[in-house]
Motif scaffolding. Structure first.
Motif, short mmCIF file in Angstrom:
data_model
loop_
_atom_site.label_atom_id
_atom_site.label_comp_id
_atom_site.label_asym_id
_atom_site.label_seq_id
_atom_site.Cartn_x
_atom_site.Cartn_y
_atom_site.Cartn_z
N LYS A 1 29.23 31.00 0.25
CA LYS A 1 28.58 30.17 1.26
C LYS A 1 29.48 28.98 1.58
CE LYS A 1 24.06 31.17 -0.71
NZ LYS A 1 22.98 30.61 -1.55
N ALA B 1 23.98 36.26 6.44
CA ALA B 1 22.75 37.07 6.54
C ALA B 1 22.91 38.14 7.61
CB ALA B 1 21.55 36.18 6.81
N ARG B 2 23.53 37.80 8.70
CA ARG B 2 23.78 38.81 9.73
C ARG B 2 24.80 39.84 9.26
NH1 ARG B 2 25.10 35.26 14.77
NH2 ARG B 2 25.83 37.24 15.58
N GLU C 1 31.74 33.69 16.44
CA GLU C 1 31.38 33.17 15.12
C GLU C 1 32.24 33.74 14.00
OE1 GLU C 1 26.69 32.34 15.69
OE2 GLU C 1 27.33 34.44 15.86
N LEU D 1 21.74 35.03 -1.07
CA LEU D 1 21.63 34.13 0.08
C LEU D 1 20.37 33.27 0.02
CD1 LEU D 1 22.96 36.39 2.97
CD2 LEU D 1 24.06 34.39 1.93
N SER D 2 19.34 33.73 -0.65
CA SER D 2 18.12 32.93 -0.75
C SER D 2 18.13 32.01 -1.98
CB SER D 2 16.89 33.83 -0.76
OG SER D 2 16.87 34.63 -1.92
N ARG E 1 28.89 30.41 6.95
CA ARG E 1 27.57 29.80 6.91
C ARG E 1 26.53 30.84 6.50
NH1 ARG E 1 29.48 28.15 11.96
NH2 ARG E 1 27.85 29.34 13.03
N PRO E 2 25.52 30.44 5.74
CA PRO E 2 24.52 31.40 5.26
C PRO E 2 23.87 32.23 6.37
CG PRO E 2 24.33 29.36 4.04
CD PRO E 2 25.32 29.10 5.14
N GLU E 3 23.62 31.65 7.53
CA GLU E 3 22.99 32.45 8.59
C GLU E 3 23.93 33.53 9.13
OE1 GLU E 3 24.68 28.80 10.80
OE2 GLU E 3 23.70 29.16 8.89
N LEU E 4 25.24 33.28 9.09
CA LEU E 4 26.21 34.30 9.49
C LEU E 4 26.34 35.37 8.41
CD1 LEU E 4 29.00 32.04 11.04
CD2 LEU E 4 27.15 33.26 12.21
N SER F 1 30.47 26.08 5.18
CA SER F 1 29.91 25.49 6.41
C SER F 1 30.72 25.92 7.63
CB SER F 1 29.89 23.96 6.29
OG SER F 1 31.21 23.48 6.08
#
Length: 145
Positions: free
Chosen positions: A65, A90-91, A117, A34-35, A85-88, A67
């Motif tokens: 990944k 990550a969760r 989400e 993810l990073s 999405r990457p932020e999802l 959108s």
């Protein structure tokens, strides 16, 4: 990591089964992904699971990944895919973090469904920690009749 479909014929969710330490390694690999700028990662299934040898196995876990909202799905080529999405994502990967020696399970997509989400077409996934998953000899010894 073992990726199995509960039941034969199918009568349950897809399970991602490993020891707490194994799930931590998966978490670390997914966090590094993810990073990075890489668009996807694929982790192979460990084969037939000695804990549930009659359950069909998928061949790999893939994270992609995009959108869009988070989506979990089984693809025809034997892949359990999680995309979003990457932020999802990550969760989502937080569900792979277990205390050492923990034996527990989680439904990571349910938390995202509560906040709107999660793609409604998503499959239900169980991420399960069981230390026997990493030690087939100990499991066999403890389960002899």
């Amino acid at each position: 990591m073992f990726i199995v479909i509960q039941g034969q014929p199918r009568n349950g969710d897809t399970r991602v089964l490993d020891s707490a330490a194994g799930h931590q390694r998966t978490f670390d690999a997914l966090a590094a992904f993810l990073s990075s700028p890489t668009p996807s990662i694929e982790i192979d299934n460990g084969g037939t699971c000695h804990l549930c040898p009659d359950y069909p196995a998928l061949r790999a876990f893939r994270m992609v990944k995009t959108s869009d909202k988070l989506r979990t799905e089984e693809l025809p080529d034997g892949v359990l895919q999680v995309s979003g999405r990457p932020e999802l994502l990550a969760r989502y990967i937080e569900a792979f973090r277990f205390a050492p020696g923990a034996e527990d399970h989680r439904h990571p997509e349910q938390r995202l469904a509560l906040t709107g989400e999660l793609d409604p077409r998503s499959a239900s996934i169980i991420i399960e920690a069981d230390d026997y998953a990493a030690d087939p000899e100990r499991w066999a010894a403890d389960n002899r009749e």
